[in-house]
Design an enzyme around this catalytic site. Structure first.
Site, PDB file in Angstrom:
ATOM      1  CE1 TYR A 262      -4.531  -1.955   4.752  1.00 44.54           C
ATOM      2  CE2 TYR A 262      -3.409   0.132   4.391  1.00 44.54           C
ATOM      3  CZ  TYR A 262      -4.008  -1.010   3.898  1.00 44.54           C
ATOM      4  OH  TYR A 262      -4.079  -1.200   2.540  1.00 44.54           O
TER       5      TYR A 262
ATOM      6  CB  SER B 293      -0.886  -0.009   1.252  1.00 48.54           C
ATOM      7  OG  SER B 293      -1.495   1.251   1.461  1.00 48.54           O
TER       8      SER B 293
END
Length: 255
Positions: free
Chosen positions: A159, A146
């Site tokens: 995350y 990501s």
């Protein structure tokens, strides 16, 4: 001449591929000629997605696997069942979850759930599949990272930590397995328009921030990620390993 991007004759397992970015990756691999094993935790969801793909690409091009990527025994059994149908040449570790809450309030249970789903699962599935790849002397692993692999935003601390760890897990896989013919790379998507992010797209403030922060001036589409995965899974990237490719419209290239 055969294209170096051609994946005909190769089998790919894409975790978390019943919808969203995982489904787009599955489609891209199918279009490149690969046989794709569609994966999810729910058998019903996986079967439904696989049936739709089989209608498009033929039943011989698609199979299914349903197992919990966060449970080691489930992973071992799921991979063994999958490989009984044919060896895996490609693994895409895509399964993941998000949790939005300020770190001062995040419970240990929620922290552990995100880390286990977004990072530990790639370790568990990765090493289980890699054992067969190493024995055969070839394989490609693509870990879906990501922009939070390099950047951080408030309320997604778990995350961010998981995706940063996934980058270095990719490097660790390379350090240990590259000499045995197994390449490991990552793809780091920016903000991608999917059914899971549609609420953010529809939020005028957040949408304006994404468009202003992304040099190309748009949200990414799921197929943008799929193209990068095909490259890293194919012989076109045969001397590329231990790298993370950012597919973010230039977001991480500017300040």
């Amino acid at each position: 001449m055969t294209s170096p991007f051609d994946l005909t004759g190769r089998r790919a397992l894409v975790t978390g591929s019943s919808r969203g970015i995982g489904l787009a990756i599955a489609r891209s691999l199918l279009e490149a000629g690969a046989h794709v094993v569609v994966h999810g935790r729910s058998s019903a969801g996986v079967e439904s997605t696989a049936a739709g793909l089989a209608d498009e690409y033929g039943s011989a091009a698609v199979s299914v696997a349903a197992f919990d990527v966060t449970d080691e025994q489930s992973v071992i059994e799921g991979v063994a069942t999958t490989e009984a149908e044919g060896p895996l040449d490609i693994l895409v570790n895509n399964a993941g979850v998000q949790h939005r809450e300020p770190m001062l309030h995040v419970s240990v249970e929620d922290w552990d759930r995100v880390i286990r789903t977004d990072l530990t699962s790639a370790f568990l599935v990765g090493r289980t599949v890699a054992r067969g790849m190493i024995a055969r002397g070839a394989g490609a692993i693509v870990n879906i990272c990501s922009v939070q692999t390099d950047l951080a935003r408030p309320t997604i601390g778990a995350y961010t930590a998981a995706k940063g760890g996934l980058r270095n897990l990719t490097k660790a896989m390379t350090a240990e397995w590259a000499g045995s013919g197994v390449r490991a790379n990552g793809v780091a998507p920016g903000y991608i328009r999917t059914e899971l992010t549609q609420a953010l797209v529809d939020d005028p403030t957040f949408n304006a921030w994404v468009l202003g922060r992304t040099p190309v001036g748009r949200w990414g589409e799921p197929e943008d990620v799929g193209g990068a995965v095909v490259w890293l899974a194919s012989d076109a990237s045969r001397f590329v390993t231990g790298q993370v490719v950012f597919v973010d419209g230039g977001m991480t290239a500017v300040v």
